[in-house]
Motif scaffolding. Structure first.
Motif, PDB file in Angstrom:
ATOM      1  N   MET A  39     -22.608 -18.388  22.987  1.00 28.98           N
ATOM      2  CA  MET A  39     -23.797 -17.804  23.604  1.00 28.98           C
ATOM      3  C   MET A  39     -24.397 -18.853  24.521  1.00 28.98           C
ATOM      4  SD  MET A  39     -25.542 -15.991  20.328  1.00 28.98           S
ATOM      5  CE  MET A  39     -24.905 -17.127  19.132  1.00 28.98           C
ATOM      6  N   ASP A  43     -30.109 -16.126  24.947  1.00 25.85           N
ATOM      7  CA  ASP A  43     -29.442 -15.521  23.792  1.00 25.85           C
ATOM      8  C   ASP A  43     -29.258 -16.543  22.680  1.00 25.85           C
ATOM      9  OD1 ASP A  43     -29.242 -13.052  25.018  1.00 25.85           O
ATOM     10  OD2 ASP A  43     -27.236 -13.444  25.810  1.00 25.85           O
ATOM     11  N   LEU A  44     -28.838 -17.744  23.040  1.00 18.87           N
ATOM     12  CA  LEU A  44     -28.647 -18.802  22.048  1.00 18.87           C
ATOM     13  C   LEU A  44     -29.972 -19.209  21.411  1.00 18.87           C
ATOM     14  CD1 LEU A  44     -26.842 -20.808  20.570  1.00 18.87           C
ATOM     15  CD2 LEU A  44     -27.110 -22.361  22.507  1.00 18.87           C
ATOM     16  N   PHE A  47     -31.022 -16.512  18.997  1.00 18.32           N
ATOM     17  CA  PHE A  47     -30.143 -16.546  17.827  1.00 18.32           C
ATOM     18  C   PHE A  47     -30.521 -17.689  16.888  1.00 18.32           C
ATOM     19  CE2 PHE A  47     -26.079 -17.915  15.848  1.00 18.32           C
ATOM     20  CZ  PHE A  47     -25.755 -16.744  15.176  1.00 18.32           C
ATOM     21  N   GLU A  50     -33.666 -17.020  14.695  1.00 15.35           N
ATOM     22  CA  GLU A  50     -33.687 -15.881  13.779  1.00 15.35           C
ATOM     23  C   GLU A  50     -33.900 -16.357  12.345  1.00 15.35           C
ATOM     24  OE1 GLU A  50     -30.647 -12.830  16.051  1.00 15.35           O
ATOM     25  OE2 GLU A  50     -29.946 -13.917  14.294  1.00 15.35           O
ATOM     26  N   LYS A  88     -35.596 -20.737   9.954  1.00 15.07           N
ATOM     27  CA  LYS A  88     -34.903 -20.454  11.211  1.00 15.07           C
ATOM     28  C   LYS A  88     -33.471 -20.970  11.124  1.00 15.07           C
ATOM     29  CE  LYS A  88     -39.065 -20.403  13.971  1.00 15.07           C
ATOM     30  NZ  LYS A  88     -39.810 -20.959  15.094  1.00 15.07           N
ATOM     31  N   ARG A  89     -32.574 -20.253  11.790  1.00  9.56           N
ATOM     32  CA  ARG A  89     -31.154 -20.588  11.756  1.00  9.56           C
ATOM     33  C   ARG A  89     -30.861 -22.024  12.227  1.00  9.56           C
ATOM     34  NH1 ARG A  89     -27.377 -16.912  11.637  1.00  9.56           N
ATOM     35  NH2 ARG A  89     -28.773 -15.333  12.493  1.00  9.56           N
ATOM     36  N   ASP A 133     -28.371 -12.985   5.838  1.00  9.87           N
ATOM     37  CA  ASP A 133     -28.353 -13.186   7.282  1.00  9.87           C
ATOM     38  C   ASP A 133     -28.134 -11.808   7.893  1.00  9.87           C
ATOM     39  OD1 ASP A 133     -27.993 -13.846   9.925  1.00  9.87           O
ATOM     40  OD2 ASP A 133     -26.542 -15.448   9.540  1.00  9.87           O
ATOM     41  N   ASN A 135     -27.958 -10.886  10.998  1.00  8.32           N
ATOM     42  CA  ASN A 135     -27.194 -10.834  12.237  1.00  8.32           C
ATOM     43  C   ASN A 135     -25.705 -10.733  11.908  1.00  8.32           C
ATOM     44  OD1 ASN A 135     -25.767 -11.536  14.679  1.00  8.32           O
ATOM     45  ND2 ASN A 135     -27.683 -12.377  15.443  1.00  8.32           N
ATOM     46  N   ARG A 137     -23.210 -11.565  13.567  1.00  2.33           N
ATOM     47  CA  ARG A 137     -22.469 -12.739  14.048  1.00  2.33           C
ATOM     48  C   ARG A 137     -22.770 -13.987  13.226  1.00  2.33           C
ATOM     49  NH1 ARG A 137     -23.848 -12.846  20.333  1.00  2.33           N
ATOM     50  NH2 ARG A 137     -25.917 -12.628  19.458  1.00  2.33           N
ATOM     51  N   GLY A 138     -23.730 -13.913  12.317  1.00  2.00           N
ATOM     52  CA  GLY A 138     -24.182 -15.088  11.577  1.00  2.00           C
ATOM     53  C   GLY A 138     -23.124 -15.748  10.720  1.00  2.00           C
ATOM     54  N   TRP A 141     -20.494 -17.496  12.895  1.00  2.00           N
ATOM     55  CA  TRP A 141     -21.113 -18.674  13.497  1.00  2.00           C
ATOM     56  C   TRP A 141     -21.163 -19.820  12.489  1.00  2.00           C
ATOM     57  CZ3 TRP A 141     -25.657 -20.788  11.598  1.00  2.00           C
ATOM     58  CH2 TRP A 141     -26.165 -21.867  12.320  1.00  2.00           C
TER      59      TRP A 141
END
Length: 149
Positions: A39, A43-44, A47, A50, A88-89, A133, A135, A137-138, A141
């Motif tokens: 990303m 967007d990054l 992400f 999140e 936060k991620r 999570d 998301n 995609r989490g 990732w």
């Protein structure tokens, strides 16, 4: 009823663990990992900010601190061990990148100059699991971060 964690980082691949020999130049060839999540820009940033529920686990070390400090861009997040927290991620990424490498040694005099071989092994400095999570995609990732990407 206890929910299974979304990702238990203690059971994930933490990168290549090649052997090294004294007097021999190691081969640092590239390692192919499943395609990382890519990303850019906004967007990054979205992400990485999140919310993710994570639990930092107690390790097997004597006298370990109850709280684990993790800093990103000068802001510190404190994790209390064995307590699920929503953070936060970006702080989870720091936990995933905090690894230790230990070495086991094999000595065999019969091999001459190649008698001393070191085998490295990776472990997480602060073992943790992701409890939730949202998301999709989490998980991919996190696995790519744990694998050293």
């Amino acid at each position: 009823m206890s929910r299974k964690p979304a990702v238990d980082a203690t059971d994930e691949y933490l990168g290549r663990t090649d052997s090294m020999e004294f007097g021999v130049v190691p081969n640092f060839s590239a390692e192919l990992i499943d395609a990382p999540v890519t990303m850019e820009g906004v967007d990054l940033e979205a992400f990485m900010n999140e919310p993710v529920m994570v639990t930092v686990l107690s390790g097997s070390k004597d006298h370990e601190a109850v709280y684990v400090p993790v800093s990103v861009n000068g802001i510190t997040q404190m994790f209390k061990r064995d307590t699920p927290m929503v953070v936060k991620r970006k702080y989870v990424e720091r936990l995933a990148r905090a690894k230790e490498t230990g070495y086991d040694q094999t000595v065999d005099d019969r091999l001459g100059e190649r008698m001393n071989t070191l085998h490295n092994r990776h472990s997480l400095r602060y073992p943790f699991q992701v409890n939730r999570d949202d998301n999709p995609r989490g998980a991919a990732w996190l696995r790519s971060i744990l694998a050293g990407r």
